[in-house]
Design an enzyme around this catalytic site. Structure first.
Site, PDB file in Angstrom:
ATOM      1  N   SER A  21      -2.345  43.108  89.989  1.00 62.71           N
ATOM      2  CA  SER A  21      -2.095  43.114  88.400  1.00 62.71           C
ATOM      3  C   SER A  21      -1.862  41.703  87.858  1.00 62.71           C
ATOM      4  O   SER A  21      -2.437  41.361  87.359  1.00 62.71           O
ATOM      5  CB  SER A  21      -0.391  43.698  87.453  1.00 62.71           C
ATOM      6  OG  SER A  21      -0.641  45.421  87.626  1.00 62.71           O
ATOM      7  N   THR A  65       6.704  48.979  86.066  1.00 65.84           N
ATOM      8  CA  THR A  65       5.959  49.895  86.440  1.00 65.84           C
ATOM      9  C   THR A  65       7.423  50.057  87.900  1.00 65.84           C
ATOM     10  O   THR A  65       7.948  50.461  87.362  1.00 65.84           O
ATOM     11  CB  THR A  65       5.421  48.693  88.164  1.00 65.84           C
ATOM     12  OG1 THR A  65       4.700  50.321  89.381  1.00 65.84           O
ATOM     13  CG2 THR A  65       5.648  48.139  89.636  1.00 65.84           C
ATOM     14  N   LYS A  69       9.736  52.865  84.598  1.00 66.62           N
ATOM     15  CA  LYS A  69       9.036  53.729  83.553  1.00 66.62           C
ATOM     16  C   LYS A  69       9.878  54.173  82.597  1.00 66.62           C
ATOM     17  O   LYS A  69       9.904  54.182  81.569  1.00 66.62           O
ATOM     18  CB  LYS A  69       7.884  54.031  83.856  1.00 66.62           C
ATOM     19  CG  LYS A  69       6.366  53.216  85.080  1.00 66.62           C
ATOM     20  CD  LYS A  69       5.448  53.740  84.896  1.00 66.62           C
ATOM     21  CE  LYS A  69       4.681  53.281  86.359  1.00 66.62           C
ATOM     22  NZ  LYS A  69       3.596  53.792  85.700  1.00 66.62           N
ATOM     23  N   ASN A  90       4.811  52.721  79.937  1.00 69.53           N
ATOM     24  CA  ASN A  90       4.258  51.639  81.478  1.00 69.53           C
ATOM     25  C   ASN A  90       3.753  50.060  80.860  1.00 69.53           C
ATOM     26  O   ASN A  90       3.654  48.993  81.247  1.00 69.53           O
ATOM     27  CB  ASN A  90       3.204  52.349  82.611  1.00 69.53           C
ATOM     28  CG  ASN A  90       2.147  51.800  81.534  1.00 69.53           C
ATOM     29  OD1 ASN A  90       1.894  51.938  80.410  1.00 69.53           O
ATOM     30  ND2 ASN A  90       0.562  51.061  82.267  1.00 69.53           N
ATOM     31  N   GLY A 132       3.655  65.379  92.437  1.00 71.46           N
ATOM     32  CA  GLY A 132       3.815  64.617  92.006  1.00 71.46           C
ATOM     33  C   GLY A 132       4.775  64.668  89.860  1.00 71.46           C
ATOM     34  O   GLY A 132       4.186  65.480  89.191  1.00 71.46           O
ATOM     35  N   SER A 133       5.557  64.162  89.507  1.00 72.60           N
ATOM     36  CA  SER A 133       6.084  64.125  87.979  1.00 72.60           C
ATOM     37  C   SER A 133       6.852  63.450  87.395  1.00 72.60           C
ATOM     38  O   SER A 133       7.496  63.593  86.993  1.00 72.60           O
ATOM     39  CB  SER A 133       7.202  65.515  88.262  1.00 72.60           C
ATOM     40  OG  SER A 133       8.249  65.239  89.191  1.00 72.60           O
ATOM     41  N   GLY A 135       6.404  59.036  86.380  1.00 72.08           N
ATOM     42  CA  GLY A 135       6.461  58.061  85.379  1.00 72.08           C
ATOM     43  C   GLY A 135       4.888  58.234  85.070  1.00 72.08           C
ATOM     44  O   GLY A 135       4.018  58.649  83.931  1.00 72.08           O
ATOM     45  N   ILE A 233      -4.172  57.880  93.356  1.00 74.48           N
ATOM     46  CA  ILE A 233      -3.837  56.629  92.241  1.00 74.48           C
ATOM     47  C   ILE A 233      -3.395  55.538  93.356  1.00 74.48           C
ATOM     48  O   ILE A 233      -2.989  53.866  93.073  1.00 74.48           O
ATOM     49  CB  ILE A 233      -2.998  56.875  90.391  1.00 74.48           C
ATOM     50  CG1 ILE A 233      -1.281  57.121  91.288  1.00 74.48           C
ATOM     51  CG2 ILE A 233      -3.368  57.889  89.825  1.00 74.48           C
ATOM     52  CD1 ILE A 233      -0.317  57.334  89.860  1.00 74.48           C
ATOM     53  N   TYR A 235      -3.519  52.822  95.749  1.00 75.72           N
ATOM     54  CA  TYR A 235      -4.732  51.520  95.599  1.00 75.72           C
ATOM     55  C   TYR A 235      -4.344  50.288  96.851  1.00 75.72           C
ATOM     56  O   TYR A 235      -5.456  50.082  97.260  1.00 75.72           O
ATOM     57  CB  TYR A 235      -5.064  50.501  94.390  1.00 75.72           C
ATOM     58  CG  TYR A 235      -4.031  49.903  93.474  1.00 75.72           C
ATOM     59  CD1 TYR A 235      -4.105  49.058  94.435  1.00 75.72           C
ATOM     60  CD2 TYR A 235      -2.551  50.361  92.636  1.00 75.72           C
ATOM     61  CE1 TYR A 235      -2.547  47.851  94.013  1.00 75.72           C
ATOM     62  CE2 TYR A 235      -1.895  49.904  92.150  1.00 75.72           C
ATOM     63  CZ  TYR A 235      -1.462  48.480  93.088  1.00 75.72           C
ATOM     64  OH  TYR A 235      -0.665  47.517  92.131  1.00 75.72           O
TER      65      TYR A 235
END
Length: 296
Positions: A21, A65, A69, A90, A132-133, A135, A233, A235
Site C-alpha cells: 500500500s 487490513t 476491519k 477498510n 470465505g466470510s 471482512g 485476492i 497478491y
C-alpha cells in the site's frame, strides 16, 4: 520533501511486512503533487490501543487490513452504506469525526468488470462462488449485490451467489445483512464440487496462500476447468497455489493485485479529494507488478 504542512496517512494492521500500500499511495502523492506521506502502522493490539494515538499524531486517514476491519467499523461515528450493511471497513478518515468507508468491494468489482462484464451480468443463469466470510468477503459481496441490482433494474436477478466458508455465524451475518435475498445462499465443499459446471466465477477471499499464512484451501484444485474464472485476492505471492492449479486447468485468472490497486486508488481519492488520472493508474500498476515480481 516533507514540511509542517505534509498530511500523514498510513495502513493499520498486523502483520504488515508484505504490504504494498505505501507504494501505491506515496506514488500517487508524487504523481498528483499532493503534500502527503503514507506510513506503516503495524501492531497486533490496535483494538486495545485505540485510534487516539494516531489522531493525536495528526494522521488524516488510514487503510485498514487483517484482522481489524470489523473493529475499524465499530470505531466510526460516520459510516458508508457498505460498511453499515456488512459491519466491516477498510478505510478510516479522521475529519470532523471518524468516518468508515469500505473500498474492498469497489476494487473487486472494478477488477472483475475489467476482465469480463458478463461475470456480473444479473441476467445470465450462472453462479459465483465466494470462498470465505471475513471482512474482505463482506465488502466484495455487498458491491456484487449493488452491481447486480443496478444492472437488473426491474428485472429478476438470474445469477446466483454461493458462499463457501467455515464460519457459519459470519456467513449468516452476511445473508441477514442483505435481507436474505433468494439469489444468495450457502454451499458446502461437496456440493460445490458436484455443481462445478454451474459456476463461472470463483472469488477466494481468505488469507490461505498468502505468505506467512498456513491452512487448507476451502476448494479442491480439480474443481477448475477452462470455463471458470478465478479471482484470488491474495497478491503476495503473485500466484498462490490455488491460482497455479487453476491455471493448469486453463481457467481464466484475475490477478489479486488488481483489487489492491483499485481499492487503493479509491482510498487515495477519499484521502485527497483528487480524481485519479488513467496515466497515474498505469504507472502505479507497473510499479506494483515490478515489486511483486521482485518478491517472488
Amino acid at each position: 520533501m516533507y514540511s509542517k504542512h505534509t498530511e500523514i496517512f498510513g495502513i493499520l494492521g498486523y502483520p504488515l511486512g508484505h504490504t504494498l500500500s505505501p507504494w501505491i499511495h506515496n506514488t500517487l502523492f508524487q504523481l498528483s503533487g499532493y503534500d502527503g506521506v503514507y506510513l506503516v502502522f503495524e501492531n497486533k493490539h490496535w483494538n486495545e490501543i485505540g485510534l487516539r494515538p494516531l489522531i493525536d499524531l495528526g494522521v488524516r486517514g488510514v487503510s485498514v487490513t487483517i484482522p481489524f476491519k470489523e473493529w475499524a467499523y465499530s470505531q466510526a461515528n460516520i459510516v458508508c452504506k457498505a460498511s453499515q450493511t456488512m459491519g466491516s471497513s477498510n478505510t478510516l478518515l479522521f475529519r470532523e469525526g471518524i468516518e468508515a468507508v469500505n473500498t474492498d468491494g469497489t476494487g473487486a468489482v472494478t477488477s472483475i468488470l475489467k476482465c469480463d462484464p458478463k461475470l456480473l451480468d444479473p441476467h445470465i443463469e450462472k453462479q459465483i462462488l465466494v470462498l470465505g466470510s471475513g471482512g474482505s468477503a463482506k465488502g466484495i459481496i455487498f458491491s456484487i449485490a449493488e452491481t447486480l441490482h443496478k444492472n437488473a433494474k426491474k428485472g429478476k436477478i438470474q445469477r446466483k451467489v454461493k458462499i463457501l466458508a467455515r464460519n457459519e455465524s459470519a456467513t449468516k451475518e452476511i445473508l441477514n445483512s442483505l435481507g436474505n435475498p433468494e439469489w444468495i445462499g450457502v454451499t458446502t465443499k461437496e456440493n460445490s464440487m458436484e455443481e462445478a459446471e454451474n459456476y463461472d466465477l470463483v472469488i477466494h477471499t481468505t488469507p490461505v496462500g498468502m505468505k506467512g499464512f498456513e491452512g487448507e484451501p476451502l476448494l479442491n484444485s480439480d474443481f477448475f476447468t477452462k470455463k471458470h474464472t478465478l479471482f484470488d485476492i491474495v497478491y503476495n505471492p503473485l500466484e498462490t497455489e490455488l491460482v497455479k492449479q487453476a491455471k493448469k486447468k486453463k481457467a481464466e485468472i484475475i490477478p489479486g493485485y488488481h483489487m489492491l490497486l483499485f481499492q487503493g486508488i479509491r482510498q487515495f481519492e477519499l484521502f485527497t479529494n483528487i480524481q485519479t488520472k488513467q496515466k497515474w493508474i498505469r504507472k502505479v500498476e507497473s510499479l506494483l507488478l515490478k515489486q511483486l515480481k521482485n518478491r517472488n
